[in-house]
Scaffold this motif. Structure first.
Motif, PDB file in Angstrom:
ATOM      1  N   TRP A  36       0.867  -1.179   0.000  1.00  0.00           N
ATOM      2  CA  TRP A  36       0.000   0.000   0.000  1.00  0.00           C
ATOM      3  C   TRP A  36       0.904   1.230   0.000  1.00  0.00           C
ATOM      4  O   TRP A  36       1.782   1.364   0.862  1.00  0.00           O
ATOM      5  N   TYR A  37       0.678   2.091  -0.973  1.00  0.00           N
ATOM      6  CA  TYR A  37       1.383   3.359  -1.075  1.00  0.00           C
ATOM      7  C   TYR A  37       0.364   4.477  -0.876  1.00  0.00           C
ATOM      8  O   TYR A  37      -0.843   4.255  -1.009  1.00  0.00           O
ATOM      9  N   ARG A  38       0.846   5.656  -0.609  1.00  0.00           N
ATOM     10  CA  ARG A  38      -0.043   6.811  -0.540  1.00  0.00           C
ATOM     11  C   ARG A  38       0.665   8.040  -1.109  1.00  0.00           C
ATOM     12  O   ARG A  38       1.885   8.139  -1.089  1.00  0.00           O
ATOM     13  N   GLN A  39      -0.167   8.932  -1.608  1.00  0.00           N
ATOM     14  CA  GLN A  39       0.353  10.180  -2.146  1.00  0.00           C
ATOM     15  C   GLN A  39      -0.556  11.319  -1.706  1.00  0.00           C
ATOM     16  O   GLN A  39      -1.741  11.350  -2.085  1.00  0.00           O
ATOM     17  N   ALA A  40       0.004  12.202  -0.916  1.00  0.00           N
ATOM     18  CA  ALA A  40      -0.719  13.393  -0.470  1.00  0.00           C
ATOM     19  C   ALA A  40      -0.472  14.523  -1.458  1.00  0.00           C
ATOM     20  O   ALA A  40       0.531  14.508  -2.185  1.00  0.00           O
ATOM     21  N   PRO A  41      -1.372  15.513  -1.502  1.00  0.00           N
ATOM     22  CA  PRO A  41      -1.184  16.637  -2.435  1.00  0.00           C
ATOM     23  C   PRO A  41       0.179  17.298  -2.259  1.00  0.00           C
ATOM     24  O   PRO A  41       0.580  17.623  -1.145  1.00  0.00           O
ATOM     25  N   GLY A  42       0.899  17.446  -3.356  1.00  0.00           N
ATOM     26  CA  GLY A  42       2.186  18.111  -3.319  1.00  0.00           C
ATOM     27  C   GLY A  42       3.328  17.282  -2.785  1.00  0.00           C
ATOM     28  O   GLY A  42       4.444  17.794  -2.628  1.00  0.00           O
ATOM     29  N   LYS A  43       3.064  16.019  -2.509  1.00  0.00           N
ATOM     30  CA  LYS A  43       4.115  15.157  -1.958  1.00  0.00           C
ATOM     31  C   LYS A  43       4.362  13.961  -2.865  1.00  0.00           C
ATOM     32  O   LYS A  43       3.534  13.623  -3.712  1.00  0.00           O
ATOM     33  N   GLN A  44       5.512  13.339  -2.667  1.00  0.00           N
ATOM     34  CA  GLN A  44       5.830  12.135  -3.430  1.00  0.00           C
ATOM     35  C   GLN A  44       5.074  10.933  -2.887  1.00  0.00           C
ATOM     36  O   GLN A  44       4.704  10.885  -1.711  1.00  0.00           O
ATOM     37  N   ARG A  45       4.853   9.982  -3.751  1.00  0.00           N
ATOM     38  CA  ARG A  45       4.231   8.737  -3.320  1.00  0.00           C
ATOM     39  C   ARG A  45       5.197   7.999  -2.395  1.00  0.00           C
ATOM     40  O   ARG A  45       6.390   7.917  -2.672  1.00  0.00           O
ATOM     41  N   GLU A  46       4.658   7.462  -1.307  1.00  0.00           N
ATOM     42  CA  GLU A  46       5.487   6.738  -0.346  1.00  0.00           C
ATOM     43  C   GLU A  46       4.888   5.378  -0.034  1.00  0.00           C
ATOM     44  O   GLU A  46       3.667   5.199  -0.048  1.00  0.00           O
ATOM     45  N   LEU A  47       5.766   4.439   0.269  1.00  0.00           N
ATOM     46  CA  LEU A  47       5.319   3.120   0.696  1.00  0.00           C
ATOM     47  C   LEU A  47       4.838   3.206   2.138  1.00  0.00           C
ATOM     48  O   LEU A  47       5.575   3.638   3.018  1.00  0.00           O
ATOM     49  N   VAL A  48       3.610   2.785   2.374  1.00  0.00           N
ATOM     50  CA  VAL A  48       3.030   2.787   3.711  1.00  0.00           C
ATOM     51  C   VAL A  48       3.242   1.444   4.396  1.00  0.00           C
ATOM     52  O   VAL A  48       3.658   1.377   5.552  1.00  0.00           O
ATOM     53  N   ALA A  49       2.943   0.372   3.677  1.00  0.00           N
ATOM     54  CA  ALA A  49       3.068  -0.961   4.254  1.00  0.00           C
ATOM     55  C   ALA A  49       3.206  -1.981   3.140  1.00  0.00           C
ATOM     56  O   ALA A  49       2.677  -1.786   2.050  1.00  0.00           O
ATOM     57  N   GLY A  50       3.926  -3.059   3.422  1.00  0.00           N
ATOM     58  CA  GLY A  50       4.094  -4.122   2.455  1.00  0.00           C
ATOM     59  C   GLY A  50       3.967  -5.472   3.128  1.00  0.00           C
ATOM     60  O   GLY A  50       4.194  -5.607   4.340  1.00  0.00           O
ATOM     61  N   ILE A  51       3.571  -6.467   2.345  1.00  0.00           N
ATOM     62  CA  ILE A  51       3.477  -7.833   2.861  1.00  0.00           C
ATOM     63  C   ILE A  51       3.975  -8.778   1.780  1.00  0.00           C
ATOM     64  O   ILE A  51       3.528  -8.734   0.638  1.00  0.00           O
ATOM     65  N   SER A  52       4.907  -9.622   2.153  1.00  0.00           N
ATOM     66  CA  SER A  52       5.490 -10.545   1.183  1.00  0.00           C
ATOM     67  C   SER A  52       4.579 -11.742   0.958  1.00  0.00           C
ATOM     68  O   SER A  52       3.584 -11.936   1.660  1.00  0.00           O
ATOM     69  N   ASN A  53       4.934 -12.581  -0.014  1.00  0.00           N
ATOM     70  CA  ASN A  53       4.132 -13.783  -0.254  1.00  0.00           C
ATOM     71  C   ASN A  53       4.219 -14.748   0.922  1.00  0.00           C
ATOM     72  O   ASN A  53       3.365 -15.614   1.077  1.00  0.00           O
ATOM     73  N   ALA A  54       5.245 -14.577   1.775  1.00  0.00           N
ATOM     74  CA  ALA A  54       5.388 -15.415   2.969  1.00  0.00           C
ATOM     75  C   ALA A  54       4.698 -14.804   4.186  1.00  0.00           C
ATOM     76  O   ALA A  54       4.717 -15.403   5.266  1.00  0.00           O
ATOM     77  N   GLY A  55       4.142 -13.612   4.027  1.00  0.00           N
ATOM     78  CA  GLY A  55       3.433 -12.964   5.127  1.00  0.00           C
ATOM     79  C   GLY A  55       4.278 -12.030   5.964  1.00  0.00           C
ATOM     80  O   GLY A  55       3.798 -11.508   6.978  1.00  0.00           O
ATOM     81  N   ASN A  56       5.506 -11.791   5.554  1.00  0.00           N
ATOM     82  CA  ASN A  56       6.352 -10.831   6.276  1.00  0.00           C
ATOM     83  C   ASN A  56       5.881  -9.422   5.963  1.00  0.00           C
ATOM     84  O   ASN A  56       5.579  -9.099   4.810  1.00  0.00           O
ATOM     85  N   THR A  57       5.836  -8.574   6.985  1.00  0.00           N
ATOM     86  CA  THR A  57       5.299  -7.227   6.823  1.00  0.00           C
ATOM     87  C   THR A  57       6.330  -6.157   7.158  1.00  0.00           C
ATOM     88  O   THR A  57       7.279  -6.396   7.914  1.00  0.00           O
ATOM     89  N   ASN A  58       6.133  -4.989   6.589  1.00  0.00           N
ATOM     90  CA  ASN A  58       6.949  -3.826   6.927  1.00  0.00           C
ATOM     91  C   ASN A  58       6.083  -2.578   6.826  1.00  0.00           C
ATOM     92  O   ASN A  58       5.103  -2.570   6.067  1.00  0.00           O
ATOM     93  N   TYR A  59       6.453  -1.579   7.611  1.00  0.00           N
ATOM     94  CA  TYR A  59       5.657  -0.348   7.694  1.00  0.00           C
ATOM     95  C   TYR A  59       6.574   0.879   7.718  1.00  0.00           C
ATOM     96  O   TYR A  59       7.685   0.833   8.265  1.00  0.00           O
ATOM     97  N   VAL A  60       6.076   1.963   7.189  1.00  0.00           N
ATOM     98  CA  VAL A  60       6.759   3.239   7.367  1.00  0.00           C
ATOM     99  C   VAL A  60       6.596   3.632   8.827  1.00  0.00           C
ATOM    100  O   VAL A  60       5.578   3.306   9.474  1.00  0.00           O
ATOM    101  N   ASP A  61       7.590   4.305   9.378  1.00  0.00           N
ATOM    102  CA  ASP A  61       7.584   4.606  10.814  1.00  0.00           C
ATOM    103  C   ASP A  61       6.330   5.351  11.258  1.00  0.00           C
ATOM    104  O   ASP A  61       5.811   5.124  12.359  1.00  0.00           O
TER     105      ASP A  61
END
Length: 117
Positions: A36-61
């Motif tokens: 899941w990525y997000r893009q706010a007005p006037g800002k670059q798109r950023e990665l919010v959260a990811g999940i691998s095919n094995a179920g490993n997750t990561n999040y922006v701080d």
């Protein structure tokens, strides 16, 4: 070709919750890393959260402890549960599918999340 369709965006007050869904077409979902990525007005798109095919997750701080990404391979769907929403979470949220070694295979069209103060 993989198609991604997001849903679940909307207007919510600060402190509220929303759950985004992203449904994928085809038979490759279980091998894809989803994000899941997000893009706010006037800002670059950023990665919010990811999940691998094995179920490993990561999040922006900035969302750790508030957002949870999950996937249901039987439904070809990835979710983003967003709690304790803040006005700075306001953005268009995009679903992304990635296959290791091949890179991004698809983007969704996005769903708007607006958090009022």
């Amino acid at each position: 070709q993989v198609q991604l369709v997001e849903s679940g965006g909307g207007l919510v007050q600060a402190g509220g919750s929303l759950r985004l869904s992203c449904a994928a077409s085809g038979s490759l979902f279980r091998i894809m890393t989803m994000g899941w990525y997000r893009q706010a007005p006037g800002k670059q798109r950023e990665l919010v959260a990811g999940i691998s095919n094995a179920g490993n997750t990561n999040y922006v701080d900035s969302v750790k402890g508030r957002f949870t990404i999950s996937r249901d391979n039987a439904k070809n769907t990835v979710y983003l549960q967003m709690n304790s929403l803040k006005p700075e979470d306001t953005a268009v949220y995009y679903c992304n599918a990635n296959i290791s070694g091949s890179g991004t295979v698809s983007w969704g069209k996005g769903t708007l999340v607006t958090v009022s103060s």
